[in-house]
Design a protein around this motif. Structure first.
Motif, PDB file in Angstrom:
ATOM      1  N   UNK A  63     -40.705  17.220   5.860  1.00 51.77           N
ATOM      2  CA  UNK A  63     -40.903  17.616   7.259  1.00 51.77           C
ATOM      3  C   UNK A  63     -41.242  16.394   8.104  1.00 51.77           C
ATOM      4  N   UNK A  64     -42.143  15.542   7.586  1.00 48.85           N
ATOM      5  CA  UNK A  64     -42.560  14.354   8.339  1.00 48.85           C
ATOM      6  C   UNK A  64     -41.351  13.458   8.638  1.00 48.85           C
ATOM      7  N   UNK A  65     -40.500  13.269   7.643  1.00 43.06           N
ATOM      8  CA  UNK A  65     -39.323  12.402   7.782  1.00 43.06           C
ATOM      9  C   UNK A  65     -38.377  12.924   8.880  1.00 43.06           C
ATOM     10  N   UNK A  66     -38.020  14.203   8.774  1.00 46.81           N
ATOM     11  CA  UNK A  66     -37.025  14.720   9.727  1.00 46.81           C
ATOM     12  C   UNK A  66     -37.609  14.925  11.125  1.00 46.81           C
ATOM     13  N   UNK A  98     -39.760  24.391  10.560  1.00 49.74           N
ATOM     14  CA  UNK A  98     -40.091  23.449  11.625  1.00 49.74           C
ATOM     15  C   UNK A  98     -38.978  22.426  11.867  1.00 49.74           C
ATOM     16  N   UNK A  99     -38.133  22.200  10.866  1.00 50.87           N
ATOM     17  CA  UNK A  99     -37.111  21.155  10.998  1.00 50.87           C
ATOM     18  C   UNK A  99     -35.804  21.705  11.582  1.00 50.87           C
ATOM     19  N   UNK A 100     -35.389  22.882  11.150  1.00 51.36           N
ATOM     20  CA  UNK A 100     -34.082  23.388  11.608  1.00 51.36           C
ATOM     21  C   UNK A 100     -34.192  24.263  12.861  1.00 51.36           C
ATOM     22  N   UNK A 101     -35.417  24.400  13.401  1.00 47.87           N
ATOM     23  CA  UNK A 101     -35.561  25.187  14.633  1.00 47.87           C
ATOM     24  C   UNK A 101     -35.885  24.248  15.794  1.00 47.87           C
ATOM     25  N   UNK A 135     -37.779  11.581  12.692  1.00 44.41           N
ATOM     26  CA  UNK A 135     -36.455  11.078  13.095  1.00 44.41           C
ATOM     27  C   UNK A 135     -35.928  11.832  14.320  1.00 44.41           C
ATOM     28  N   UNK A 136     -36.501  12.990  14.610  1.00 43.71           N
ATOM     29  CA  UNK A 136     -36.128  13.690  15.848  1.00 43.71           C
ATOM     30  C   UNK A 136     -37.001  13.263  17.020  1.00 43.71           C
ATOM     31  N   UNK A 137     -37.891  12.293  16.785  1.00 42.91           N
ATOM     32  CA  UNK A 137     -38.679  11.725  17.884  1.00 42.91           C
ATOM     33  C   UNK A 137     -40.051  12.344  18.072  1.00 42.91           C
ATOM     34  N   UNK A 138     -40.463  13.241  17.160  1.00 41.86           N
ATOM     35  CA  UNK A 138     -41.801  13.835  17.292  1.00 41.86           C
ATOM     36  C   UNK A 138     -42.860  12.887  16.749  1.00 41.86           C
ATOM     37  N   UNK A 139     -44.060  12.993  17.322  1.00 39.30           N
ATOM     38  CA  UNK A 139     -45.207  12.284  16.735  1.00 39.30           C
ATOM     39  C   UNK A 139     -45.699  13.148  15.588  1.00 39.30           C
ATOM     40  N   UNK A 140     -45.844  12.522  14.416  1.00 40.26           N
ATOM     41  CA  UNK A 140     -46.148  13.287  13.203  1.00 40.26           C
ATOM     42  C   UNK A 140     -47.304  12.642  12.464  1.00 40.26           C
ATOM     43  N   UNK A 141     -48.129  13.472  11.859  1.00 39.33           N
ATOM     44  CA  UNK A 141     -49.160  12.928  10.976  1.00 39.33           C
ATOM     45  C   UNK A 141     -49.129  13.706   9.658  1.00 39.33           C
ATOM     46  N   UNK A 142     -49.137  12.942   8.562  1.00 38.09           N
ATOM     47  CA  UNK A 142     -49.105  13.561   7.228  1.00 38.09           C
ATOM     48  C   UNK A 142     -50.534  13.804   6.758  1.00 38.09           C
TER      49      UNK A 142
END
Ligand code: F3S
Length: 391
Positions: free
Chosen positions: A369-372, A349-352, A375-382
């Motif tokens: 995964x949450x961190x990267x 999910x991070x390098x694609x 930092x790419x601007x996605x909304x993330x929930x752990x």
């Protein structure tokens, strides 16, 4: 003044007597060795190449790999995931021009004799680091497992250095390759009311919180028990994400040393979950950072086995092609897919370019995964794995 000593054979390679590719590889080893004041190059047992996603290395990286692929690696060498699943990339909504570039990278690596592993968990598929031996590995999550679980000796090497090391079969002797540099530097006490049933996501959050506190060094982890390689993988990958830590200890090596002590508790873990909480709704679950082991896939299979219906939201699992092959033979893959879950291999999910899949909020069970992704601007929930699968 630099004290890097080269043997006659190494000098000859540096002069170009074995061709321009090996000369370039030797130049990389020597430059890095000089930066870190290495005294010599040492033979290594294996290499693991990171930084092979076209999304991260772009055209210059592709050209470098093309140039260097004229020579073969001299030791066992695996490589990290790239930007796409070699067989199923059309399902990732990736455009053809982008795919062609990444597929070229895969073919350059094959040409060099690199195992087409395309995974960040090489230790699960045959590149098992030998204890007390030198290795040259990239990929922070793999390096910390190699050092901490397997007691192998590797620095967190940059991608080009791992390639140069794989070609020459040697790496500069510095950092964590030196035994004296592998002593614990800080005592981290984890104080938890409920010690039992710390799941992988909580371990990941604990690792991430420790990394944010310590920043670097070799933490001695006290107060939590590790029961499996999977636990090292989840904890270590998160710790190596929020810090430069590449080795942690579970017991004291230097009994006499007095270490600075810090304490972390539930509040610190809660802060990590709060940091990665963009929304209370989410529309896709992404599991497998680092890539899932067979045991983890089996656990997912067991969790879903007795449910008749498909899961409610879309979920993607990431693993290596080799592990998926075994999961397929054992019937886990088919059963999991019947529940509406998709597998991708060779990528993550991070390098694609995950944005091509057009989802708004991403639920992940890994702090790396949450961190990267944030930092790419996605909304993330752990969230933990069970919550994602049952969500
Ligand atoms: Fe592996 Fe990708 Fe996570 S390479 S460690 S799944 S960011």
């Amino acid at each position: 003044m630099c004290s890097l000593m080269l043997s006659k054979k190494e000098e000859d390679i540096l002069k170009g007597e074995k061709g321009e590719v090996l000369q370039l590889a030797m130049k990389i080893l020597v430059s890095v060795g000089k930066i870190f004041n290495a005294t010599k190059l040492v033979p290594i047992k294996s290499a693991h190449i990171s930084g092979i996603s076209i999304q991260n290395i772009g055209e210059p990286g592709l050209r470098f790999l093309e140039k260097i692929s004229k020579e073969k690696v001299s030791i066992q060498t695996t490589c990290n995931p790239g930007a796409l699943d070699e067989k199923r990339w059309k399902k990732q909504n990736i455009n053809e021009d982008f795919a062609i570039q990444q597929l070229k990278i895969y073919s350059f690596l094959r040409k060099m004799g690199v195992s087409p592993s395309f995974t960040c968990t090489p230790y699960l598929i045959g590149n098992k680091p030998i204890p007390n031996e030198f290795h040259s590995w990239g990929e922070s999550s793999a390096v910390i497992v190699a050092n901490s679980f397997f007691n192998a000796y590797t620095n967190r090497e940059p991608g080009p250095l791992t390639i140069a090391s794989a070609l020459i079969g040697k790496t500069p002797y510095y950092g964590l390759l030196i035994k004296e540099n592998r002593l614990e530097t800080i005592h981290v006490k984890i104080i938890l009311k409920k010690r039992k049933n710390i799941d992988l996501t909580n371990l990941s959050a604990i690792g991430y919180a420790i990394g944010e506190y310590v920043g670097e060094g070799i933490p001695l982890i006290d107060g939590i028990k590790f029961h499996s390689l999977e636990e090292y993988k989840s904890f270590g990958s998160a710790l190596a994400t929020s810090s430069n830590v590449s080795l942690f200890k579970k017991s004291k090596t230097n009994k006499k040393s007095k270490l600075e002590k810090i304490e972390l508790d539930e509040k610190d873990i809660k802060n990590v979950f709060e940091k990665f909480y963009s929304s209370n709704e989410w529309d896709i679950g992404l599991i497998g950072c680092p890539h899932l082991s067979l045991k983890e896939i089996m656990e997912i299979y067991k969790l879903l086995k007795n449910k008749n219906d498909k899961i409610r939201r879309k979920v993607i699992l990431y693993t290596s092609r080799k592990i998926l092959e075994i999961a397929n033979k054992l019937g886990y893959k088919e059963e999991i897919e019947r529940k509406g879950i998709e597998f991708f291999t060779d990528t993550c999910m991070v390098v694609s370019p995950i944005e091509k899949m057009n989802f708004d909020v991403l639920a992940v069970d890994s702090c790396k995964a949450a961190h990267y992704l944030s930092s790419r601007g996605f909304k993330v929930i752990l969230k933990n794995r069970k919550e994602i699968l049952e969500g």
